[in-house]
Design a protein around this motif. Sequence first.
Motif, PDB file in Angstrom:
ATOM      1  N   GLN A 552       0.841  -1.208   0.000  1.00  0.00           N
ATOM      2  CA  GLN A 552       0.000   0.000   0.000  1.00  0.00           C
ATOM      3  C   GLN A 552       0.877   1.260   0.000  1.00  0.00           C
ATOM      4  N   MET A 553       1.922   1.256   0.859  1.00  0.00           N
ATOM      5  CA  MET A 553       2.786   2.447   0.944  1.00  0.00           C
ATOM      6  C   MET A 553       3.479   2.694  -0.382  1.00  0.00           C
ATOM      7  N   LYS A 554       3.955   1.596  -1.003  1.00  0.00           N
ATOM      8  CA  LYS A 554       4.667   1.769  -2.263  1.00  0.00           C
ATOM      9  C   LYS A 554       3.723   2.298  -3.339  1.00  0.00           C
ATOM     10  N   LEU A 555       2.466   1.862  -3.262  1.00  0.00           N
ATOM     11  CA  LEU A 555       1.529   2.254  -4.332  1.00  0.00           C
ATOM     12  C   LEU A 555       0.905   3.626  -4.095  1.00  0.00           C
ATOM     13  N   THR A 556       1.033   4.154  -2.860  1.00  0.00           N
ATOM     14  CA  THR A 556       0.365   5.428  -2.555  1.00  0.00           C
ATOM     15  C   THR A 556       0.677   6.495  -3.594  1.00  0.00           C
ATOM     16  N   HIS A 557       1.990   6.672  -3.878  1.00  0.00           N
ATOM     17  CA  HIS A 557       2.365   7.718  -4.835  1.00  0.00           C
ATOM     18  C   HIS A 557       1.857   7.411  -6.229  1.00  0.00           C
ATOM     19  N   ILE A 558       1.870   6.124  -6.569  1.00  0.00           N
ATOM     20  CA  ILE A 558       1.393   5.749  -7.914  1.00  0.00           C
ATOM     21  C   ILE A 558      -0.079   6.142  -8.068  1.00  0.00           C
ATOM     22  N   ILE A 559      -0.872   5.816  -7.044  1.00  0.00           N
ATOM     23  CA  ILE A 559      -2.312   6.122  -7.119  1.00  0.00           C
ATOM     24  C   ILE A 559      -2.499   7.627  -7.267  1.00  0.00           C
ATOM     25  N   THR A 560      -1.739   8.392  -6.470  1.00  0.00           N
ATOM     26  CA  THR A 560      -1.856   9.849  -6.570  1.00  0.00           C
ATOM     27  C   THR A 560      -1.456  10.328  -7.964  1.00  0.00           C
ATOM     28  N   MET A 561      -0.370   9.752  -8.505  1.00  0.00           N
ATOM     29  CA  MET A 561       0.101  10.189  -9.823  1.00  0.00           C
ATOM     30  C   MET A 561      -0.912   9.843 -10.909  1.00  0.00           C
ATOM     31  N   ILE A 562      -1.542   8.678 -10.783  1.00  0.00           N
ATOM     32  CA  ILE A 562      -2.545   8.310 -11.802  1.00  0.00           C
ATOM     33  C   ILE A 562      -3.682   9.327 -11.760  1.00  0.00           C
ATOM     34  N   GLN A 563      -4.067   9.739 -10.555  1.00  0.00           N
ATOM     35  CA  GLN A 563      -5.124  10.768 -10.454  1.00  0.00           C
ATOM     36  C   GLN A 563      -4.645  12.082 -11.072  1.00  0.00           C
ATOM     37  N   CYS A 566      -4.984  11.778 -14.776  1.00  0.00           N
ATOM     38  CA  CYS A 566      -6.393  11.859 -15.200  1.00  0.00           C
ATOM     39  C   CYS A 566      -6.879  13.306 -15.169  1.00  0.00           C
ATOM     40  N   CYS A 567      -6.370  14.052 -14.204  1.00  0.00           N
ATOM     41  CA  CYS A 567      -6.839  15.412 -13.984  1.00  0.00           C
ATOM     42  C   CYS A 567      -6.522  16.316 -15.178  1.00  0.00           C
ATOM     43  N   THR A 568      -5.463  15.947 -15.949  1.00  0.00           N
ATOM     44  CA  THR A 568      -5.037  16.863 -17.012  1.00  0.00           C
ATOM     45  C   THR A 568      -5.834  16.675 -18.305  1.00  0.00           C
ATOM     46  N   ASP A 569      -6.715  15.679 -18.376  1.00  0.00           N
ATOM     47  CA  ASP A 569      -7.461  15.475 -19.629  1.00  0.00           C
ATOM     48  C   ASP A 569      -8.872  14.994 -19.296  1.00  0.00           C
ATOM     49  N   GLU A 570      -9.862  15.736 -19.768  1.00  0.00           N
ATOM     50  CA  GLU A 570     -11.250  15.419 -19.379  1.00  0.00           C
ATOM     51  C   GLU A 570     -11.695  14.065 -19.890  1.00  0.00           C
ATOM     52  N   ARG A 571     -11.313  13.747 -21.148  1.00  0.00           N
ATOM     53  CA  ARG A 571     -11.785  12.464 -21.708  1.00  0.00           C
ATOM     54  C   ARG A 571     -11.190  11.294 -20.914  1.00  0.00           C
ATOM     55  N   VAL A 572      -9.910  11.444 -20.571  1.00  0.00           N
ATOM     56  CA  VAL A 572      -9.266  10.367 -19.796  1.00  0.00           C
ATOM     57  C   VAL A 572      -9.949  10.236 -18.431  1.00  0.00           C
ATOM     58  N   LEU A 573     -10.287  11.384 -17.836  1.00  0.00           N
ATOM     59  CA  LEU A 573     -10.901  11.369 -16.508  1.00  0.00           C
ATOM     60  C   LEU A 573     -12.244  10.645 -16.545  1.00  0.00           C
ATOM     61  N   ILE A 574     -13.039  10.994 -17.537  1.00  0.00           N
ATOM     62  CA  ILE A 574     -14.386  10.376 -17.629  1.00  0.00           C
ATOM     63  C   ILE A 574     -14.245   8.868 -17.841  1.00  0.00           C
ATOM     64  N   GLU A 575     -13.338   8.507 -18.744  1.00  0.00           N
ATOM     65  CA  GLU A 575     -13.153   7.092 -19.066  1.00  0.00           C
ATOM     66  C   GLU A 575     -12.626   6.336 -17.841  1.00  0.00           C
ATOM     67  N   ALA A 576     -11.680   6.954 -17.127  1.00  0.00           N
ATOM     68  CA  ALA A 576     -11.092   6.300 -15.945  1.00  0.00           C
ATOM     69  C   ALA A 576     -12.173   6.099 -14.893  1.00  0.00           C
ATOM     70  N   TYR A 577     -13.051   7.108 -14.735  1.00  0.00           N
ATOM     71  CA  TYR A 577     -14.126   7.010 -13.746  1.00  0.00           C
ATOM     72  C   TYR A 577     -15.035   5.835 -14.081  1.00  0.00           C
ATOM     73  N   ARG A 578     -15.345   5.738 -15.357  1.00  0.00           N
ATOM     74  CA  ARG A 578     -16.224   4.619 -15.788  1.00  0.00           C
ATOM     75  C   ARG A 578     -15.572   3.272 -15.502  1.00  0.00           C
ATOM     76  N   LYS A 579     -14.307   3.153 -15.904  1.00  0.00           N
ATOM     77  CA  LYS A 579     -13.618   1.865 -15.737  1.00  0.00           C
ATOM     78  C   LYS A 579     -13.580   1.484 -14.256  1.00  0.00           C
ATOM     79  N   CYS A 580     -13.244   2.477 -13.428  1.00  0.00           N
ATOM     80  CA  CYS A 580     -13.109   2.206 -11.991  1.00  0.00           C
ATOM     81  C   CYS A 580     -14.451   1.715 -11.444  1.00  0.00           C
ATOM     82  N   LEU A 581     -15.525   2.365 -11.911  1.00  0.00           N
ATOM     83  CA  LEU A 581     -16.851   1.994 -11.412  1.00  0.00           C
ATOM     84  C   LEU A 581     -17.227   0.586 -11.848  1.00  0.00           C
ATOM     85  N   SER A 582     -16.903   0.251 -13.103  1.00  0.00           N
ATOM     86  CA  SER A 582     -17.319  -1.067 -13.578  1.00  0.00           C
ATOM     87  C   SER A 582     -16.506  -2.166 -12.868  1.00  0.00           C
ATOM     88  N   VAL A 583     -15.225  -1.900 -12.603  1.00  0.00           N
ATOM     89  CA  VAL A 583     -14.442  -2.909 -11.857  1.00  0.00           C
ATOM     90  C   VAL A 583     -15.011  -3.060 -10.454  1.00  0.00           C
TER      91      VAL A 583
END
Length: 1756
Positions: A552-563, A566-583
Amino acid sequence: MAAAESDRDPPSALCSEFLNFSARDTATRWLEAADLKHEVYRHLAVYVPRILCLGPTPGGGGAGSSREEQREELACQLLLLAPLEWFLLGEEPSTGLALLQEKNQPSPLCGHVFKVGEPTYSCRECAADPTCVLCMQCFLGSVHREHRYRMTTSGGGGFCDCGDAEAWNKGPYCHNHTPTANTRDSEADPTALLPADMVARGYSIFSIILKYAVDLLTWDQEDQVPAGLEPPERGDTYYCMLFNDEVHTYEQVIYTLQKAVSCSQKEAVSFATTVDRDGRKSVRFGDFQFCEQAKSVIVRNTSRQSKPLRVEVMHSSVVAHQCFALKALSWLGQVIQYSDGLRRTLCQVGLQTGPEGENSSLVDQLMLNDSKMWKGARNIYHQLLMNSLLMDLKYKKIFAIQFAKTYERLQSDFVTDDHDREFSITDLSVQIFTVPSLARMLMVEENLMKTIIRTFVDHLRHRDLHGRFQFDRYTAQQAFKFGRVQSLIGDLKYVLISRPSQWNDQLRVKFLEGLDAFLELLKCMQGMDPVVRQVGQHIEMEPEWEAAFTLQMKLTHIITMIQDWCCTDERVLIEAYRKCLSVLSSCHLPEGEQPISLSVAGHTVETFRYQVSQDKVSIHLPLYRLLAGLHVLLSRTEVASRFPEQLPLGELSPPLLIELPLRCLVLCAQVHAGMWRRNGFSLINQIYYYHNVKCRVEMFDKDIIMLQVGASMMDPNHFLMIVLSRFELVHIFSSDCRKRYREANKDVVQQNNTLIEEMLHLIIMVVGERYVSGVGQVEPLEEVRREIIHQLSIRAMAHSELVKALPENGNKETGLERVIDSVASFKKPGVTGRGLYELRPEWTKHFNLYFHHYSRADQSKAEEAQRKTRRQNGEDTALPPPRPPPLCPLFASLVNLLQCDVLLAVEGAVLHWAVEPSGGGWTESMLQRVLHLVGVALLEEQQQLENSSGDDDVTFNYTSKITRPGEAPSTSGSVLALLESLQNAPHLEVHKDMISWILKMVSNIKTMRERSCSTSTVAVSQGQGPEEMVRDKDKAERKRKADMARLRREKIMAQMSEMQKHFINENKELFQQSLEELEASTSAPPERSPPGLEPMCVSQVCVGPRRVGGAEPRQLVTCILCQEEQEVRGHGRAMVLAAFVQRSTVLSKNRRRSLPDPERHDPVFMHPDLSMGVHTASCGHIMHATCWQRYFEAVQLKEQRRQQRLRGHTSYDVENGEFLCPLCECLSNTVIPLLPQTRPPDPSVSHPSLEAWLKLTNQQTAVLRYTHRSQSGGVAEEAEPVVPEGFRVDFAPQNPFSSSVSEMVTAFSVSAYKVGLKVNPNEQDPRVPVVVWSTCAYTIQSIERLLMDEQKPLFGSLPCRQDDCLSSLTRFSSACWTSAPVTTTHTHFVRLFTALHPDASAADAPCVLDMDMFHLLVYTVLSYSSVHTLDQSRWSSVDSAHLHLLHLVTVAHLVQILLTSTTEEVCMDQDGAGSQEEELTCQLYDRLRKHLSSVLPEVTSGWQLYRRVKVGILPFLRSAALFFHYLNSTAPPADLLVAGPGQWEALCSYLSLPSNLLQLHQSQHTQLEPLIQRWCCHPGVRRSLQGGGAVVQFPRESNRLIDLPEDYSVLINQASSFTCPRSGGDKARAPTLCLVCGSLLCSQSYCCQTEVEGEDVGACTAHTFTCGAGLGLFLRVRESQVLFVAGKTKGCFYPPPYLDDYGETDQGLKRGNPLHLCAERYRKIERLWHQHGIAEVIGHAQEANQTLVAIDWQHL
């Protein structure tokens, strides 16, 4: 072995062949050859085995081997490399290379490869990421040195990023690498600049040599060489080659080698060191059988616990070719430095695809065989890759693609390999993946992100039935493997560290593919390590939890970086939100849970039955938390409001979203309530890390956000009912079951109370935590600022504490520096401690008692601190909630929680319980939380009113709801009514202020509403009116109360004093008596002043017949052990003072002088360079000798018992007589007996002149010498000398001391002797008294220097412990002759006297330049007493002898100073005629010149000479004054009690010397002249002055510790170029600087261990014996730590004198802030050294820190 001999036989033949060899002809022959490869191989086949690896150990120890190495180097260069260079360049190599370099147009990249321990700099403002670093040269020439930067030491292997525009946001070039007209365009082909034929030759020779090297390094046959390299004749010569692994320890390898190849310990250590450094080492040379036998022993010995050491028996020709292959690779690396064209050619050769197709280029072969190679080979080819491929931008891309293609295989090799990451090819990922353009390209072309994550998931194979990760017990083996797998996460971090500014479609597709893989990984973590509450009995085995949290500690920064991505592109953000929800929806809660319906306060909700306290619950919910993060981003980027149709918001089921995070928070609450006690520590640790700053950003914080997301989409009443249900509190609030419930179990009541508190706290957090950009309308900096405010509300904190309390982002930044100065003020540190930040008072209004990151302890500390501050400022102690920032639209409905019926019912219930204080069903913190919630709601309403335009806009009407009475069934009054009734409840005094604040707010809001009804345009400023009014009223009320309290106090005081008077009148007589006594005692001093101060008109004299007698006749002291008082008497019970004797070189002027041989050393004459003395110190605590002996025996017994259980105690060594003072625990190793003062002089005795006294003493010494010779049978023909009248040689004086005192006298003498000479105790040794006198003289000298350096007055400024120590030591020294045989002391006196008064018989007397005069004075004065007792005539006193001795020694010292004072600097001559002093000085000087026949230079300036003499003799006079003061207990004159003018005259008169010292010589001219002549005629004087050895100049300067550079990185840089003096050019791992002499040492390593007194010790410990007599002060450069060492077993670390800008040290250089020298702290260390306090500091440190893991100080 015969074959081996023949193979080594003909060096002479070889030599002649070497001389006839021509590299040029060979190269020409190659040029004409049809098959170049065949020719080159044939040349190598002939010469390589004849040059390299001819003998037993290539590179063994000793001088022979280094000669052998030089021969090999030379032969390689001439016979093997020179032809290659001729072939390549076509001309003389030196000119050809110079020409290449001249024509070269370098690229702007610096590319300096870091050595181990070299300083690297990263700019915290401009670097693209923390891995972008500069070398020291580039840094100093760049703009970044003015910025905030971080300094670290390199682990070796990376390179400088100067000149790489992608690595720096600004300032990519330093002065040296700024592109100029000469710099070529990075796109141009550099080979175009070289002649075409050279390029072709380069291509062919590079491909042959590189192929040859690759073949040999990846070769796996031990006795065959590759085709074409077979040697002409093949002997039976083999090497037994030992390879390195990371499994076996040094000790195991050393032990095994000693057995296998029967070598000495030292050789085995040298083998082991080389194996560790180079990765392999031959340990035996000979025929096959001989080597095979050693191999079998090694394998057998190391295969017991683990896999055996890798050993191979290799033919010498294979080893020779492998050695040359490494040399050839190094050669390639050097040649391409001269020309970028050649570098490009080598890159083409290396990456040229071979005949086998994919992955067959030479570089690929090296990479894929990486884990099979040994360390040395890896290092050299990695270095070559860096110098070639990574420095050429075109080929860097091609190489990056190859690297990414083989990535999975390389990583799998690395995981199974056991070498550290820095020796693996996978470590190059940091050079490639951190370049943003390369990382994006690899992501798009090679799908890098997905590859890395897939590889990672594949290596974690342990799963449970649901496909979740399941880690076994965390064994060392597993941790090792898991640690290796984690390096993949590091690579992923490098790829994601810089966010893309522009996206394209390919990047989006590949990033989302990577995200799919990542979601799969999170899905495997979702719900891992579930826990179930233990009921009944305690858990037996603690379940495994560490691996999951490490992940978890090692992945903390990765999770933040992925966010962030996503924050820099609206289409990526919407798509990422959908994928996360479906998983998420695919791994929903298990079905079939029983549905139930709940009703509270008239609302009903459908949910299902689940109890945290009974069912499984897991803390790991990464998918939910990622979704929460993305949801906040939707809000922050306003995507949710702009494209609602694209978002699957309708599919969200809020109750399901909040379910798992809520369970997690309930679990924490129940653990707090003590319901999970039986689950052991693993659960407590999990909860700790869940809230800890390292994990909370992606765990706890996101759970709160998820609840906020759910609550903002649900009916607030339903939300709260589900919360109540999960907290298992519904039954308490749904009906009036409180009455039944009171009789329930007390524990259950307490648990439920805690749960209610935690639930209320949760509601406060859900409603109030708005400082996340996207939940509330705030900037990211405000979030950091709020964290800092709340940390500083607890207490003032150091910068490093604040940094630790704030979460870091991927760039290791917390954002602290940008806001800290606005909210806090900095307080600089003193000589200890560190700088602190204090919160500025104007920010306290932002303090929130229920800040969500406070632990319980923090919260109570903060509350206390804030209330205290408010009380001090005279404010009320209410801590109302701060004004919350407004919520974002997506979360706007959260505020309705505050006014919903369920919450009002809960608040009402708690207030209702609080009205009846007797009921045990509520707690104060529950009430406090309710009040806080009410406050938050009121603030919310006030803000809405202020921001609204008319009454109709305000939907939030909390005030109207709390004025309504509660509904049935609880017919309590309204919330407001309850509050009013609580306002004056006596049991709620603490909360009174808060309740009045709430009531005030309510009335304010009412006024605002009324106003907005009457006029709908109310300005906010008027809205403040009523509050002001209320405030004024409040002030007046408070003032009235304060006045009343004051009056009441005054009245009580008056009553008390009245009662007192009454009592005194009744008991008059009693008081009269005590008053009289009191008056008597205060008026006593003027009548009876202490005798020491009385005759101030008479000048104080401390030596000679005119000396003033002892001050106080009786001396009473108290024993610290039995608390009895006792008078110090010679015949009484012995009293002793705890003391510590140590050898010292603090005053040494010659550290190169080797320590004397203890058995033969003669200490009677101390050399003026004081190269080693014996120092005595004391803590000043006094005991009875008997009490001390009992105490010491007890310590010894305890120590014997302890050794059976544990290793020996570290802070003191009982075997050496050490103990800790029973009172202050100060290290001691002996005791000094206290002796009575000397008697005042007898005025009846006459005072002989110097002439008479000298005559008498000469006769006495002659008699003594004669008697001693006759006793030893050495006088046959000598005439018996005249015996002076009354002088009885056989007189035996009676011992003036009782037996117990005598015993202690002997005890101290022997222990001083034992320590001073480092010998075994021996009471009969004639040197015993000398060592005691020596420690007395040396201690006085060092204290005089200390007072001089600190510019303190000579008397009156010493702490009493030093004062007591000197007085006891001096009195003791004057009496110690009583315990030694009388003849011993007589012999010493005779020798000392003849040194002062040489006669013909004194052949062995030292020369006047080789004696320290103060030691001579002390020795003669103290030894004279024993001679004086033989003189029964009593016509002269001891005092007159002391005075004459002082005069004699002073004159000798004057001569000594004049002889050594070479006046180099010619000052301006004083005007006018010289004074008497100057004339006399010149006269004496001329006389010395006459005696020495002009060895001395001529001096014209008498003034200058006199000044020299005066300054030179001052330390001697000061020391003599101290000595006689303590010897004769004479009070010092007033002038010497203060620092200032008038010192010289006072000093001379105190010592009864004329203030013009030269009058001594003048007045006693006739006696002294012959003496001076004899002193000068000693052959040693002329020898010394003509340059036969260093002459000590007077006054001796105080020794200082070495000068350290102001900037710490200068030190690191010096240390990085320091190589270990023993292991041929290897970098020292722990370079350590001696602060006393400035030597750099290679500490803490086997290579530099030496033997001292039969024991192996490290370099530092060994150095202390030559430099500091066993005591050392060192600075460990890489750790920024000061190390104190005393002897072999004692040491401690001490804070270094280097501080960062925040006033903190950085031990271990973990933080990396620039460090600068703090002069005060360095002076403090120096003062400790001057005071001889190092051993004491070590003792205290070791006493305070008795961990079980003791540090082996002797190995440092």
